[in-house]
Design an enzyme around this catalytic site. Structure first.
Site, PDB file in Angstrom:
ATOM      1  N   CYS A   1      55.667  20.997  55.865  1.00  0.00           N
ATOM      2  CA  CYS A   1      55.382  21.950  56.833  1.00  0.00           C
ATOM      3  C   CYS A   1      56.422  23.398  56.094  1.00  0.00           C
ATOM      4  O   CYS A   1      55.864  24.311  56.850  1.00  0.00           O
ATOM      5  CB  CYS A   1      56.674  22.102  58.376  1.00  0.00           C
TER       6      CYS A   1
ATOM      7  N   CYS B   1      63.372  10.955  49.791  1.00  0.00           N
ATOM      8  CA  CYS B   1      62.920   9.714  49.042  1.00  0.00           C
ATOM      9  C   CYS B   1      64.036   9.643  47.570  1.00  0.00           C
ATOM     10  O   CYS B   1      63.247  10.940  47.372  1.00  0.00           O
ATOM     11  CB  CYS B   1      62.052  10.054  48.974  1.00  0.00           C
TER      12      CYS B   1
ATOM     13  N   CYS C   1      61.661  18.147  54.521  1.00  0.00           N
ATOM     14  CA  CYS C   1      63.167  17.904  55.583  1.00  0.00           C
ATOM     15  C   CYS C   1      62.911  17.474  56.869  1.00  0.00           C
ATOM     16  O   CYS C   1      62.042  16.358  56.453  1.00  0.00           O
ATOM     17  CB  CYS C   1      62.348  19.438  56.495  1.00  0.00           C
TER      18      CYS C   1
ATOM     19  N   CYS D   1      56.990   7.815  51.060  1.00  0.00           N
ATOM     20  CA  CYS D   1      56.476   9.213  50.152  1.00  0.00           C
ATOM     21  C   CYS D   1      55.181   9.898  50.052  1.00  0.00           C
ATOM     22  O   CYS D   1      54.368   9.051  49.167  1.00  0.00           O
ATOM     23  CB  CYS D   1      57.883   9.022  49.101  1.00  0.00           C
TER      24      CYS D   1
ATOM     25  N   LYS E   1      45.382  58.858  71.472  1.00  0.00           N
ATOM     26  CA  LYS E   1      44.087  58.854  72.121  1.00  0.00           C
ATOM     27  C   LYS E   1      44.082  58.105  72.736  1.00  0.00           C
ATOM     28  O   LYS E   1      42.793  57.890  73.866  1.00  0.00           O
ATOM     29  CB  LYS E   1      43.121  59.762  71.469  1.00  0.00           C
TER      30      LYS E   1
ATOM     31  N   ASP F   1      45.058  50.283  62.844  1.00  0.00           N
ATOM     32  CA  ASP F   1      44.191  51.398  61.673  1.00  0.00           C
ATOM     33  C   ASP F   1      44.711  52.422  61.922  1.00  0.00           C
ATOM     34  O   ASP F   1      44.813  53.222  60.808  1.00  0.00           O
ATOM     35  CB  ASP F   1      43.088  51.484  62.075  1.00  0.00           C
TER      36      ASP F   1
ATOM     37  N   LYS G   1      37.139  52.699  58.101  1.00  0.00           N
ATOM     38  CA  LYS G   1      37.151  53.384  59.314  1.00  0.00           C
ATOM     39  C   LYS G   1      37.315  51.803  59.972  1.00  0.00           C
ATOM     40  O   LYS G   1      37.217  50.529  59.774  1.00  0.00           O
ATOM     41  CB  LYS G   1      35.846  54.056  60.211  1.00  0.00           C
ATOM     42  N   LYS G   2      36.281  51.913  61.787  1.00  0.00           N
ATOM     43  CA  LYS G   2      35.919  51.201  62.705  1.00  0.00           C
ATOM     44  C   LYS G   2      35.572  49.764  61.533  1.00  0.00           C
ATOM     45  O   LYS G   2      36.250  48.454  61.864  1.00  0.00           O
ATOM     46  CB  LYS G   2      35.231  50.460  63.928  1.00  0.00           C
TER      47      LYS G   2
ATOM     48  N   ASP H   1      36.869  46.975  72.439  1.00  0.00           N
ATOM     49  CA  ASP H   1      37.812  48.240  72.130  1.00  0.00           C
ATOM     50  C   ASP H   1      39.570  47.964  73.129  1.00  0.00           C
ATOM     51  O   ASP H   1      39.215  46.981  74.155  1.00  0.00           O
ATOM     52  CB  ASP H   1      36.721  49.575  72.797  1.00  0.00           C
TER      53      ASP H   1
ATOM     54  N   ASP I   1      27.857  48.831  64.140  1.00  0.00           N
ATOM     55  CA  ASP I   1      27.003  47.574  65.642  1.00  0.00           C
ATOM     56  C   ASP I   1      25.511  47.494  65.121  1.00  0.00           C
ATOM     57  O   ASP I   1      25.263  45.998  65.659  1.00  0.00           O
ATOM     58  CB  ASP I   1      27.710  47.837  66.315  1.00  0.00           C
TER      59      ASP I   1
END
EC number: 2.4.1.12
Length: 1043
Positions: free
Chosen positions: A40, A56, A64, A79, A344, A374, A515-516, A540, A742
């Protein structure tokens, strides 16, 4: 990766990685790589005597205690490294198979008498120490095929060498064992159960066969039929269906389109064959404009030839994938929210979007929300921390009372009866308490925003005294913080919460960040490392989930066993809040979303519009859709005239005797072939964990060495140079090369053969904000139009790209071509809007005197235009007011924003001059809801419409004055000119109202410009002096009057 790990900041290129905890000193990650559990990734810990815990005694493999206890109770009791059976250690309960050990005096744990509560507590501890992968047991890893880049080229994160197949198998058995049996990882789950790979039909056939054998010798079917069979039959039905437009509505519409096309052809022929000799320049200009308008109309009209509606069945989705008593089989989903500037894009707006995502009606363990900051703003980071705390109260409240919408700002501001359909007596009390909690939450967010207004000289300092890593927004490391999920703590009712992750990608000078689009690709990679859901929702920051079942609506298409595999994304329409009742500037864009997108849905699917879209991850990775097996070719005989076909078959047979078998190979075989041939590092980048995740069609996290390795890989994939020499932005993810990424992204998917779906639920899925101010609206339209111009001049232009594969349908190509050429309509539109004024000032016209027969062409053209619009509104349901507002803003935007976009696009292509845009402001005035509508903001985009408006007003005044001076005979020709001038003025009326402002308080700058332009054109009119040239008063010599 655990939610309590703190803020992880680092740079892969600089080999830096730091974990910043809330009130602790920064700790280097290398301190975490000491004696850790190899299952883990948590610390091994010590025994009750204070010694290092050793599970072991044969090989000392570090494990653990929770993993050791779980392996003894639920696992193979061996083991992972040496395969020796675990012995019972002090403090451990006996399990079946333990031998009596004389050297251990542990009477209190001699017998396994743990009650159910202790058992649950132990399992919970295993969960908290588990890794983020949904885990694999010994049986799960047998079928996993590691690509060459993982198996032999490089180690995972430099810590897990896999040099040999034997060692790889050992690592798979030891390091990647499941820690805790998650519901989604048990037999029957959507991810690892082999039966899930079978189609729904095969599983149902097996079930029916079992029922048949179980009922042999029983009663007749009519006697033993039970109600459960009806539920099974319902679950086998399709999850959605197409609803065609009624033939009584669509057939007349198509007939009028054909008639209009014929009339338009006759009209253009008449215009070309009948020039105006005394105004040849005006005539030629008008004819060129009309030909372009006809071409533009064809591109816009014919993709609307096959409009359809769709209907989903959410009950069938639940019956199929959420069976009672079985693991939930709904697919995981990663939700991406992008933000840049907290001033903004107010953090309160982003917080409402995040809260609506965390509270949506979907299994919590299958939701992961990623926030891309960003701008690397500490204000956004702290606001998200506050949002995570408030979500512990808000999410259970939403799920308990099933409220809509689940964004608190919009829920509490609804002017409706909130007690409708509520039956719980505690609802009113809890609602009041929750509203008070939200108001306190708003005050805390507002305090953070107020503090962010002024940046300290030394930069921002975190609570523990550590400088904020993002103080320099252009030069900072990548940052990741998990706020909720796994060990992030439950809600106030003790239930698990969805995962919430803050991500800020690395930025350095000299790198292109795109950018985006670049931010979205970084989120795709981070999510691929941490959760790797098969589907992704893009929103968005100001688009909240208005319908909590929106994701389920999309799953009705994406998870449909019959047609879902070929769907690349499901696009929802955009709906907006805070728009004035008359929608002065067509912000709702209803004509596009309710007419054009429905038409595209009947062809190959709607275009991607940047938000409100659920993607299939494999489609974003550049893979092609699965193909059905090809039908075997016909073998003809010599007696039939089929020599050509027989020749093709012979040529095909030359390639091998097993050609037909090769044609029927499925998608899985093609994927294996692709795995053996392609260069993964060149395609996806040099992250072994991420590359492995791209090959998992059904999602799921690939094998890893624990949280530390996941963190390092997550920081790696958001580093600046990760995309260098890869196909990111070219063939994968969001495509670069245009500010309207897009359109390009959806276009590339359609060119590969994918299809998309348009989903319009009755309750809008998402709602956002739109700029109602005239200047902001024009700036937004300018950005969209400039992106279209960039695509038109790029190698991805729909005019010439994608013809080779033949996967893009020609009507779909028409639509994409229209999205890239529509800004160029601004040039003929501007000329056509000036022509009426020029005709009035020069007393010339663009048409000759027409005969009675020729007038029929004009009458038929206007009637066909009017009828087309009426029938289009009839089948789409759009109101005539919305249609008229769209027509008005088409003219306003066409002669302003679209014109500037063409000029700026040409300057960028020819001279390399780039244009910088600022983020559209999403602030809202709480005191006056529509105060922004009347705010005047000067921009150069206002000059062309203002000029056209004044020219036409001056022309109208000049024309009427001329007619009054010349007598009754001048009024006949004047009406045609005035009609065109008033056509322009009426379309520009909303623009004129925007200039006038509230209560006709015209700004000084507008008055100055109006007076200046009016003076210029008045002097021009005087210089032309048309009255002197055309004065036809009485002849004084004949009448003898002494004038």
């Amino acid at each position: 990766m655990e939610a309590s790990a703190g803020l992880v900041a680092g740079s892969h290129n600089r080999n830096e990685l730091v974990v910043i905890h809330g009130h602790e000193e920064p700790k280097a990650l290398k301190d975490l790589t000491g004696q850790v559990c190899e299952i883990c990734g948590d610390e091994v810990g010590v025994t009750v005597d204070g010694d290092l815990f050793v599970a072991c005694n044969e090989c000392g493999f570090p494990v653990c205690r929770p993993c050791y206890e779980y392996e003894r109770r639920e696992g193979s009791q061996q083991c992972p490294q040496c395969k020796t059976r675990y012995k019972r250690l002090k403090g451990s309960a006996r399990v079946e198979g333990d031998e009596d050990e004389e050297d251990i005096d542990d009477i209190e744990h001699e017998f396994n008498i743990d009650d159910e509560n202790n058992k649950n507590r132990n399992i919970a501890e295993a969960v908290l120490h588990g890794k983020m992968t949904f885990g694999r047991g010994p049986d799960d890893v047998e079928g996993i095929q590691y690509p060459p880049v993982i198996a032999g080229i490089r180690s995972v994160s430099g810590e897990l060498p896999m040099a040999s197949p034997a060692h790889s198998e050992q690592m798979a058995m030891g390091l990647h064992r499941r820690v805790h049996p998650y519901a989604t990882s048990e037999p029957g789950s959507a991810r690892w159960d082999e039966r899930k790979e079978l189609g729904w039909k095969e599983r149902m056939d097996d079930w029916k066969m079992q029922q048949h054998h179980g009922n042999l010798g029983g009663p007749e079917p009519d006697e033993y039929a039970d109600p459960d069979m009806a539920i099974v039959d319902e679950a086998r039905q399709p999850l959605s269906r197409k609803v065609p437009i009624a033939s009584s509505k669509i057939n007349p519409y198509r007939m009028v389109i054909v008639i209009r096309l014929v009339v338009l052809a006759f009209f253009l022929r008449y215009r070309i064959m009948n020039p105006v000799h005394d105004a040849i320049g005006l005539w030629l200009t008008s004819v060129i404009c009309e030909i372009w308008f006809a071409f533009s109309w064809i591109l816009d009209q014919f993709p609307k030839w096959f409009p359809i509606d769709r209907e989903t069945y959410l009950d069938r989705l639940s019956l199929r994938y959420e069976k009672e008593g079985e693991p939930n089989l709904l697919a995981q989903i990663d939700v991406f929210v992008s933000t840049v500037d907290p001033l903004k894009e107010p953090p309160l707006v982003t917080a409402n979007t995040v809260l609506s995502i965390l509270a949506m009606d979907y299994p919590v363990e299958k939701i992961s929300c990623y926030i891309s900051d960003d701008g690397a703003s500490m204000c956004t980071f702290e606001s998200l921390s506050e949002t995570a705390e408030f979500a512990r109260k808000w999410v259970p409240f939403c799920r308990k009372f099933s409220i809509e919408p689940r964004a608190p700002e919009f829920y509490f501001s609804q002017k409706i009866d909130y007690l409708k359909d509520k039956v719980q007596p505690t609802f009113v009390r809890e609602r009041r308490a929750m509203k008070r909690e939200y108001e306190e939450f708003k005050v805390r967010i507002n305090a953070l925003v107020a503090k962010a207004m002024k940046v300290p000289p030394e930069g921002w300092i975190m609570q523990d005294g550590t400088p904020w890593p993002g103080n320099n927004t252009r030069d900072h490391p990548g940052m990741i913080q998990v706020f909720l999920g796994q060990s992030g703590g439950p809600d106030v009712e003790g239930n698990e919460l969805p995962r919430l992750v803050y991500v800020s990608r690395e930025k350095r000078p000299g790198f292109q960040h795109h950018k985006k689009a670049g931010a979205m690709n970084a989120l795709v990679r981070v999510a691929g490392v941490l959760t790797n859901a098969p589907f992704m929702l893009n929103l968005d920051c100001d688009h909240y989930i208005n319908n909590s079942k929106a994701v389920r609506e999309s799953m009705c298409f994406l998870m449909d066993p019959q047609n879902g595999k070929k769907v690349c994304y499901v696009q929802f329409p955009q709906r907006f809040d805070g728009i004035d009742r008359h929608d002065r500037y067509a912000n709702r864009n209803t004509v596009f979303f309710d007419i054009n997108m429905k038409g595209l849905d009947g062809i190959q699917g709607p275009v991607y519009v940047g938000t409100g879209c659920v993607f299939r991850r494999q489609a974003l990775y550049g893979y092609e859709p699965p193909k059905r097996p090809k039908r075997p070719r016909m073998v003809s005989c010599d007696c039939c005239p089929c020599f050509g076909r027989r020749k093709k078959l012979n040529e095909y047979s030359k390639h091998g005797a097993n050609g037909e078998d090769a044609n029927v190979q499925g998608f899985d075989d093609d994927k294996e072939l692709l795995m053996s041939q392609m260069n993964f590092e060149k395609k996806f980048g040099q992250s072994a964990i991420f590359v492995t995740s791209t090959l998992m069609i059904e999602g799921g996290v690939p094998p890893s060495s624990g949280p530390a390795a996941l963190l390092k890989e997550a920081i790696h994939v958001i580093s600046c140079g990760y995309e260098d020499k890869t196909e990111w932005g070219v063939e994968l993810g969001w495509i670069y090369g245009s500010i309207t990424e897009d359109i390009l992204t959806g276009f590339k998917m359609h060119c590969r053969g994918w299809r998309s779906v348009y989903c319009m639920p009755k309750l809008p899925a998402f709602k956002g904000s739109a700029p109602i101010n005239l200047s902001d609206r024009l700036e937004q339209v300018l950005r969209w139009a400039l992106g279209s111009v960039e695509i038109f001049f790029s190698r991805h232009s729909p005019v010439w790209y994608g013809h080779k594969g033949g996967n893009l349908k020609w009507l779909e190509r028409f639509a994409y071509v229209n999205t890239t050429v529509y800004p160029f309509t601004s040039i003929p539109l501007l000329a056509y809007c000036i022509l009426p004024a020029v005709c009035l000032l020069t007393d010339k016209f663009i048409m000759p005197e027409i005969s009675t027969f020729a007038s029929l062409f004009f009458i038929a053209l206007f009637l066909s235009i009017f009828t087309t619009g009426i029938l289009e509104l009839r089948w789409s349901g759009v109101s005539i007011e919305e249609w008229w507002r769209n027509e008005q803003f088409w003219v306003i935007g066409g002669i302003s924003a679209h014109l500037f976009a063409v000029v700026q696009g040409l300057l960028k292509i020819l001279a390399g001059i780039d244009t910088k845009f600022s983020v559209t402001s999403k602030t809202v005035d709480d005191e006056d809801e529509f105060g922004e509508l009347y705010t005047f903001k000067w921009t150069t985009l206002l000059i062309p419409p203002t000029t056209v408006l004044i020219i036409n007003l001056v022309g109208v005044v000049a024309g009427i004055s001329d007619a009054i001076s010349n007598g009754y005979e001048s009024w006949g020709p004047l009406f045609g000119k005035l009609f065109f001038a008033f056509w322009v003025i009426v379309h520009l009326y909303p623009f004129l109202k925007g200039l006038m402002g509230r209560q006709n308080r015209t700004p000084t700058i507008v008055i100055i410009w109006s007076v200046l332009l009016a003076s210029i054109f008045s002097l021009l009119w005087v210089r032309i002096d048309p009255f002197v040239l055309r004065a036809k008063g009485p002849d004084t010599k004949k009448c003898g009057i002494n004038c």
